[in-house]
Scaffold this active site. Structure first.
Site, PDB file in Angstrom:
ATOM      1  N   ARG A  42      44.129  42.956  43.270  1.00  0.00           N
ATOM      2  CA  ARG A  42      44.154  43.515  41.912  1.00  0.00           C
ATOM      3  C   ARG A  42      45.036  42.636  41.023  1.00  0.00           C
ATOM      4  NH1 ARG A  42      43.368  49.319  41.671  1.00  0.00           N
ATOM      5  NH2 ARG A  42      44.184  49.150  39.577  1.00  0.00           N
ATOM      6  N   ARG A 101      53.311  49.731  32.949  1.00  0.00           N
ATOM      7  CA  ARG A 101      52.433  50.895  33.096  1.00  0.00           C
ATOM      8  C   ARG A 101      53.235  52.156  33.389  1.00  0.00           C
ATOM      9  NH1 ARG A 101      48.531  48.634  37.336  1.00  0.00           N
ATOM     10  NH2 ARG A 101      48.049  50.808  37.700  1.00  0.00           N
ATOM     11  N   ARG A 156      45.196  61.107  29.145  1.00  0.00           N
ATOM     12  CA  ARG A 156      46.465  60.386  29.256  1.00  0.00           C
ATOM     13  C   ARG A 156      47.332  60.539  28.020  1.00  0.00           C
ATOM     14  NH1 ARG A 156      45.396  54.632  32.300  1.00  0.00           N
ATOM     15  NH2 ARG A 156      44.808  55.542  34.280  1.00  0.00           N
ATOM     16  N   LYS A 214      46.505  59.022  43.285  1.00  0.00           N
ATOM     17  CA  LYS A 214      45.462  59.837  42.649  1.00  0.00           C
ATOM     18  C   LYS A 214      44.064  59.460  43.137  1.00  0.00           C
ATOM     19  CE  LYS A 214      46.574  58.737  38.452  1.00  0.00           C
ATOM     20  NZ  LYS A 214      47.623  57.775  38.763  1.00  0.00           N
ATOM     21  N   ARG A 249      49.314  47.154  47.124  1.00  0.00           N
ATOM     22  CA  ARG A 249      47.888  47.275  46.789  1.00  0.00           C
ATOM     23  C   ARG A 249      47.378  45.986  46.141  1.00  0.00           C
ATOM     24  NH1 ARG A 249      45.873  51.760  42.567  1.00  0.00           N
ATOM     25  NH2 ARG A 249      46.573  50.212  41.064  1.00  0.00           N
TER      26      ARG A 249
END
Length: 191
Positions: free
Chosen positions: A133, A144, A88, A13, A127
């Site tokens: 992260r 998640r 969301r 996204k 990632r």
């Protein structure tokens, strides 16, 4: 153009939001980016948001709604915007309807990127290594994904029923996914 870009964490996204926003000349508004900026600055919102983000949970609606309302009221968002990471929850859909309805506009389209679940986990683990992260551990990533399935996937049906949902295959090269999105959105009349 007033758009929502949806998909599970790791679907691409953020990457696609930049291309689509540039294409339509509207700001890409990412709740995740705003939360991370507040976390790095140590703001009260950031401290509160970090607790939820580190556990793989959603930041509460009242915090998120207030932040989005303020952002879409800014001058650069008057001709349109692309929302990435909002809404969301079903309650946020209702809140967003009110925000947009107040301006006399409506959502033009909701784009959902679909990606194989195991591919998503691998993308996010990669990632985490490249971007540092700390919120992307495998346990948090899988949590998640569960939260997305429980709370956000129901929104897909809402927007499908409204006739504004566009499902895009998010697998493959970034340029190919972008081309699929542009082909679908360029045919949509803007409100």
């Amino acid at each position: 153009m007033r758009l929502i870009l949806m998909g599970p964490p790791g679907a691409g996204k953020g990457t696609q939001a930049r291309f689509v926003a540039d294409h339509f000349g509207v700001p890409a508004i990412s709740t995740g980016d705003i939360f991370r900026a507040n976390v790095s600055q140590g703001t009260p919102l950031g401290v509160e948001a970090k607790r939820y983000m580190d556990a793989g949970e959603y930041v509460p609606d009242e915090v998120t709604n207030h932040m989005v309302r303020n952002r879409i009221d800014e001058e650069d968002a008057r001709p349109g915007f692309l929302l990435d990471g909002y809404p969301r929850t079903l309650a946020q859909v209702t809140e967003l309807d009110g925000m947009i309805g107040f301006t006399g506009h409506q959502l033009d389209a909701v784009v959902v990127l679909t990606v194989d679940p195991e591919e998503l986990v691998q993308r996010l683990l990669q990632r985490a290594q490249t971007d540092g992260r700390t919120d992307d551990t495998e346990d948090v990533i899988r949590r998640r994904q569960e939260v997305y399935s429980e709370q956000t996937e129901p929104l897909i049906g809402v927007y499908r029923d409204r006739g504004i949902l566009i499902e895009i295959d998010g697998m493959g090269e970034v340029d190919d996914v972008t081309a699929r999105i542009f082909a679908a959105l360029d045919a949509i009349p803007q409100s």
